[in-house]
Motif scaffolding. Structure first.
Motif, PDB file in Angstrom:
ATOM      1  N   GLU A 162       9.636  10.452  -1.927  1.00 46.14           N
ATOM      2  CA  GLU A 162       9.083  11.753  -1.581  1.00 46.14           C
ATOM      3  C   GLU A 162       7.750  11.955  -2.269  1.00 46.14           C
ATOM      4  O   GLU A 162       6.731  12.202  -1.632  1.00 46.14           O
ATOM      5  CB  GLU A 162      10.047  12.865  -2.055  1.00 46.14           C
ATOM      6  CG  GLU A 162      11.253  13.112  -1.167  1.00 46.14           C
ATOM      7  CD  GLU A 162      10.880  13.927   0.058  1.00 46.14           C
ATOM      8  OE1 GLU A 162      10.240  14.988  -0.114  1.00 46.14           O
ATOM      9  OE2 GLU A 162      11.201  13.487   1.185  1.00 46.14           O
ATOM     10  N   ASP A 163       7.800  11.799  -3.589  1.00 47.06           N
ATOM     11  CA  ASP A 163       6.616  11.982  -4.415  1.00 47.06           C
ATOM     12  C   ASP A 163       5.840  10.667  -4.456  1.00 47.06           C
ATOM     13  O   ASP A 163       6.294   9.675  -5.006  1.00 47.06           O
ATOM     14  CB  ASP A 163       7.061  12.379  -5.840  1.00 47.06           C
ATOM     15  CG  ASP A 163       5.872  12.460  -6.773  1.00 47.06           C
ATOM     16  OD1 ASP A 163       4.732  12.566  -6.239  1.00 47.06           O
ATOM     17  OD2 ASP A 163       6.090  12.402  -7.984  1.00 47.06           O
ATOM     18  N   LYS A 164       4.682  10.672  -3.814  1.00 43.07           N
ATOM     19  CA  LYS A 164       3.937   9.419  -3.679  1.00 43.07           C
ATOM     20  C   LYS A 164       3.529   8.838  -5.019  1.00 43.07           C
ATOM     21  O   LYS A 164       3.371   7.643  -5.171  1.00 43.07           O
ATOM     22  CB  LYS A 164       2.675   9.632  -2.839  1.00 43.07           C
ATOM     23  CG  LYS A 164       2.936  10.179  -1.454  1.00 43.07           C
ATOM     24  CD  LYS A 164       3.882   9.312  -0.655  1.00 43.07           C
ATOM     25  CE  LYS A 164       4.213   9.961   0.676  1.00 43.07           C
ATOM     26  NZ  LYS A 164       5.506   9.548   1.215  1.00 43.07           N
ATOM     27  N   SER A 165       3.325   9.719  -6.023  1.00 39.83           N
ATOM     28  CA  SER A 165       2.886   9.191  -7.313  1.00 39.83           C
ATOM     29  C   SER A 165       4.058   9.038  -8.275  1.00 39.83           C
ATOM     30  O   SER A 165       3.895   9.109  -9.478  1.00 39.83           O
ATOM     31  CB  SER A 165       1.805  10.097  -7.917  1.00 39.83           C
ATOM     32  OG  SER A 165       2.191  11.451  -7.826  1.00 39.83           O
ATOM     33  N   HIS A 166       5.231   8.811  -7.697  1.00 39.60           N
ATOM     34  CA  HIS A 166       6.391   8.512  -8.517  1.00 39.60           C
ATOM     35  C   HIS A 166       6.162   7.209  -9.279  1.00 39.60           C
ATOM     36  O   HIS A 166       5.770   6.208  -8.683  1.00 39.60           O
ATOM     37  CB  HIS A 166       7.623   8.367  -7.611  1.00 39.60           C
ATOM     38  CG  HIS A 166       8.872   8.059  -8.354  1.00 39.60           C
ATOM     39  ND1 HIS A 166       9.625   9.030  -8.991  1.00 39.60           N
ATOM     40  CD2 HIS A 166       9.511   6.882  -8.558  1.00 39.60           C
ATOM     41  CE1 HIS A 166      10.658   8.460  -9.548  1.00 39.60           C
ATOM     42  NE2 HIS A 166      10.621   7.157  -9.308  1.00 39.60           N
ATOM     43  N   PRO A 167       6.365   7.221 -10.611  1.00 43.14           N
ATOM     44  CA  PRO A 167       6.077   5.996 -11.375  1.00 43.14           C
ATOM     45  C   PRO A 167       7.117   4.895 -11.145  1.00 43.14           C
ATOM     46  O   PRO A 167       8.293   5.186 -10.911  1.00 43.14           O
ATOM     47  CB  PRO A 167       6.116   6.479 -12.834  1.00 43.14           C
ATOM     48  CG  PRO A 167       6.816   7.767 -12.827  1.00 43.14           C
ATOM     49  CD  PRO A 167       6.776   8.346 -11.466  1.00 43.14           C
ATOM     50  N   HIS A 168       6.643   3.639 -11.167  1.00 40.10           N
ATOM     51  CA  HIS A 168       7.511   2.475 -11.005  1.00 40.10           C
ATOM     52  C   HIS A 168       7.252   1.505 -12.134  1.00 40.10           C
ATOM     53  O   HIS A 168       6.159   1.496 -12.703  1.00 40.10           O
ATOM     54  CB  HIS A 168       7.230   1.760  -9.679  1.00 40.10           C
ATOM     55  CG  HIS A 168       7.467   2.616  -8.491  1.00 40.10           C
ATOM     56  ND1 HIS A 168       8.690   2.759  -7.890  1.00 40.10           N
ATOM     57  CD2 HIS A 168       6.633   3.423  -7.794  1.00 40.10           C
ATOM     58  CE1 HIS A 168       8.600   3.587  -6.872  1.00 40.10           C
ATOM     59  NE2 HIS A 168       7.327   4.009  -6.782  1.00 40.10           N
ATOM     60  N   ALA A 169       8.243   0.666 -12.406  1.00 41.28           N
ATOM     61  CA  ALA A 169       8.062  -0.322 -13.468  1.00 41.28           C
ATOM     62  C   ALA A 169       7.153  -1.444 -12.988  1.00 41.28           C
ATOM     63  O   ALA A 169       7.205  -1.839 -11.817  1.00 41.28           O
ATOM     64  CB  ALA A 169       9.410  -0.898 -13.876  1.00 41.28           C
ATOM     65  N   ILE A 170       6.287  -1.897 -13.878  1.00 40.63           N
ATOM     66  CA  ILE A 170       5.413  -3.021 -13.537  1.00 40.63           C
ATOM     67  C   ILE A 170       6.238  -4.254 -13.238  1.00 40.63           C
ATOM     68  O   ILE A 170       5.883  -5.100 -12.440  1.00 40.63           O
ATOM     69  CB  ILE A 170       4.414  -3.270 -14.688  1.00 40.63           C
ATOM     70  CG1 ILE A 170       3.402  -2.141 -14.715  1.00 40.63           C
ATOM     71  CG2 ILE A 170       3.699  -4.596 -14.525  1.00 40.63           C
ATOM     72  CD1 ILE A 170       2.403  -2.228 -15.806  1.00 40.63           C
TER      73      ILE A 170
END
Lengths: 376, 386
Positions: A315-323
């Motif tokens: 939903e939130d495009k700037s949701h953080p993800h693990a490198i």
């Protein structure tokens, strides 16, 4: 003799000044006309004609018995012209290709010339020594008179070039169109071929039969790499030619046992190599750099596209993800992530990355050329 | 004839044959000028080889020279592949540079090199018989004959073994690749043979004559035939003919043998160029003239066919209406009369039956472009022979 001493002598010593001026003028006229030869795909015409000029020199000597340079060069001019037009005739009237025609005229005329030269040598009254100089050229035999003659020919050539500039240019790039416009293409063709022959004949005394073709070709081939405009190319080629002449003469004069012709040719060859490698738009070096650059960009876009695929599931495009989740994916490095960050496409936070609005938009339109160019 | 004379002619003939075989393929593959480039650029290889061995006829010299010939080919191809200049420019840039390096190497070491640029370029066949091959003191004949003879043997063996492959790749490179022959291997194979032949022959006849012997016989033969085998044999024949007659011309003029061999080749080419049955200059010009006349004839017949009114068919009308000059109208009318196409009746021209059917056929042909109907016309006219 040291190089500095040479440059001092150029302005004081008569012989050296004459030779330097002569080779400079020769280089300039050869560069100018060579541009046309190269663009007309007649690069080796120069080689063929310079060889074809040899029997003319021998016959001129046999008939007149003088070693007057101008008489011999007139003979060379005539037999060079015969050779040039025979090449045209062969390619036009038979199915032999131009390479065969050039090779034929070159070797047959030269062989005939050698026959005549050896025949002359065996004549009892022959004071033939000096005819050999046309084989490999001797710039040292240039007289002020010869240089004046060269300068005049170059001047005439320049005037003709300016007068017929439009026609030459048209014929060069679109011969059929020139014909439909009503120009006499045959006349223009003959005019330019004759001037190329004239330039070659002028150079025979200085650089000789064998190396003359390089004088014609090398400056033009070097100039071609720096520009796409004909006028700039012709001017550049003239400058390159003149420079090769001056520098070559300088080097050969400052060393023992160095004949001028080969040195000039090698200097011109260095120009060509430098142009091939370092020319900004066509050169090999910058082409390679552009190639690597493009590949890097592609890798960057690949990473971005991969990130986009992940980000769009949220939903939130700037949701953080693990490198870490990028790890099994090629084409990403620490450096490329930083680069993406510097372009403001993603934000890095410790071991996490998140896409920015800007990056999301860019990645969504990555393969949509019109939009992405609009955004640039 | 002394034995030296026979030996010279033998060497010259063997060189001519050895050059004619690769030359034929070079001419057919539009790479004739590569031979010129190779012949010049073997010079640095020769000079370096000479520095190492100090012997003009050592095998190392030949190998190094042949290598520098191959380097030329590779360099030319490299420059060409960059796309910066065209192929011919690439050739023209490479070999003068290499040749210059050779000349400078010689000039800088003039004192300890007994290598003369003139000799490299021109060769001296007259001295070839004096350089004998001696094994245990037994005389086996001139050295250069052995060298060029073995090169010729290798060339012939390679030619026999790869004739089919060479033929296919020369005339249809795409097909050859599809059939699984590597074009690169064939190309470099041919280049190596050309390079080795050039080196082997330069010693005897000089670099320029090698070029002449490679290109001229093949080009002359190409004007006479379209058959590869015939072309090979013809060019070998021309080569040997020029070798022997060239020797006697030189003997008579007391001049350079290689120069006079080239001159004979030149005369041969000139004769064939002018008088070859189908491709010669004269027959081409004659055919052009004939075709022009026949096109005029056809126009004339069509004109007659279109007009039944008398004033359009008056003989003087030709000059006014079709705007031909008198001479041309006369020859057209004569040709038509000779073929029974027209009758002239009181200065009025009319078509005969044959003329009418000919004209109709011609119109059919022009409209449909279907050439089965005009087979019979081909007998009389160049025009329809395509």
């Amino acid at each position: 003799m040291e190089l500095q001493e040479y440059f001092r002598l150029v302005f004081t010593d008569y012989t050296l000044r004459t030779i330097t001026l002569g080779t400079a003028i020769l280089g300039a006229i050869c560069g100018m006309l060579g541009s046309f030869a190269v663009l007309r795909k007649q690069s080796l015409l120069g080689d063929a004609i310079s060889h074809a000029a040899l029997p003319g020199i021998a016959i001129a000597f046999l008939i007149t018995g003088t070693k007057e340079t101008n008489v011999l060069l007139l003979g060379a001019l005539i037999s060079g012209l015969i050779g040039a037009f025979w090449i045209r005739g062969i390619t036009r009237n038979t199915h032999l290709k131009s390479d065969t025609a050039l090779g034929l005229i070159l070797s047959l005329f030269f062989g005939f010339g050698m026959l005549l030269l050896t025949f002359i040598q065996k004549q009892p009254n022959a004071n033939q020594s000096g005819l050999d100089k046309f084989l490999f050229g001797q710039a040292a035999t240039l007289l002020a008179r010869d240089v004046w003659f060269m300068a005049i020919v170059t001047g005439v050539c320049l005037i003709i070039l300016i007068l017929f500039w439009k026609e030459f240019k048209l014929l060069l790039f679109d011969a059929d169109y020139t014909k439909t416009l009503g120009f006499n293409t045959k006349f223009i063709d003959i005019l330019i071929t004759s001037f190329i022959v004239l330039a070659i004949v002028l150079g025979l005394q200085t650089v000789g039969v064998v190396l003359m073709s390089a004088m014609l070709l090398a400056p033009a081939a070097a100039a071609r790499q720096w520009t796409n405009s004909l006028s700039v190319m012709v001017i550049l080629a003239a400058i390159f030619g003149a420079l090769a002449g001056v520098v070559g003469t300088g080097i050969s004069a400052s060393q023992d046992n160095l004949s001028t012709g080969p040195v000039i040719v090698l200097v011109a060859a260095v120009f060509v190599v430098v142009s091939f490698i370092f020319s900004p738009s066509r050169g090999l070096l910058f082409r390679q750099i552009r190639f690597i650059q493009n590949r890097k960009d592609l890798q960057l876009h690949k990473t971005l596209a991969f990130m986009y695929d992940i980000a769009k599931t949220h939903e939130d495009k700037s949701h953080p993800h693990a490198i870490k989740i990028l790890n099994n994916f090629h084409g990403f490095t620490r450096k490329s992530l930083q680069k993406l960050e510097s372009k403001n496409y993603i934000e890095l936070d410790g071991q996490m990355w998140s896409m920015t609005q800007n990056g999301y938009h860019f990645a969504a339109n990555l393969y949509n050329q019109q939009l992405s160019t609009n955004n640039d | 004839m002394t034995s030296a004379q026979i030996e010279i002619q033998l060497i010259a003939s063997v060189v001519a044959v050895a050059c004619a075989i690769p030359g034929t393929f070079l001419v057919l593959r539009k790479m004739a000028l590569i031979s010129d480039a190779i012949s010049h650029s073997i010079l640095p290889g020769l000079v370096i080889g000479f520095f190492i061995t100090h012997d003009l006829s050592s095998p190392l010299l030949i190998i190094l020279a042949a290598l520098s010939g191959l380097v030329t080919v590779i360099l030319v191809e490299f420059i060409q592949k960059t796309g910066l200049v065209k192929e011919d420019t690439a050739i023209g840039l490479v070999f003068p540079a290499l040749f210059s390096i050779g000349i400078i190497l010689i000039a800088k070491n003039a004192n300890d090199v007994h290598l003369d640029v003139d000799a490299v370029l021109l060769g001296e066949l007259a001295f070839a018989p004096f350089d004998r091959l001696l094994v245990d003191g037994i005389d086996f004949g001139p050295k250069s004959l052995w060298i060029i003879g073995s090169i010729l043997t290798i060339t012939v063996v390679l030619l026999m073994a790869f004739f089919k492959e060479l033929k296919v790749s020369t005339f249809d490179a795409g097909l050859a690749t599809a059939l699984g022959f590597s074009p690169a291997v064939l190309h470099y194979g041919l280049m190596s043979v050309a390079s080795v032949t050039t080196v082997g022959a330069f010693d005897a006849v000089g670099a320029i004559l090698v070029v002449a012997l490679m290109i001229a016989p093949a080009a002359t033969a190409y004007l006479l035939t379209n058959d590869l085998k015939k072309m090979l044999f013809l060019s070998i024949g021309f080569g040997v003919l020029s070798a022997i007659s060239g020797y006697w011309l030189a003997h008579w003029l007391d001049a350079s043998i290689s120069g006079s061999m080239t001159t004979v080749l030149g005369v041969l080419f000139l004769l064939v160029y002018l008088f070859a049955p189908n491709r010669g200059l004269l027959s081409v010009l004659y055919r052009n003239k004939q075709q022009r006349l026949e096109v005029s004839l056809l126009t004339f017949l069509l004109h007659l066919n279109n007009h039944s009114e008398v004033e359009e068919r008056h003989i003087n009308h030709l000059n006014e209406h079709i705007n031909w000059q008198k001479v041309r109208s006369k020859s057209v009318v004569d040709l038509a009369l000779k073929n029974n196409m027209i009758t002239i009746d009181d200065s009025i021209i009319s078509l005969t039956e044959k003329g009418t059917s000919f004209t109709n056929k011609a119109i059919d042909y022009i409209i449909t472009n279907d050439d089965t109907g005009i087979e019979s016309m081909k007998e009389d006219f160049f025009l329809f022979r395509g």
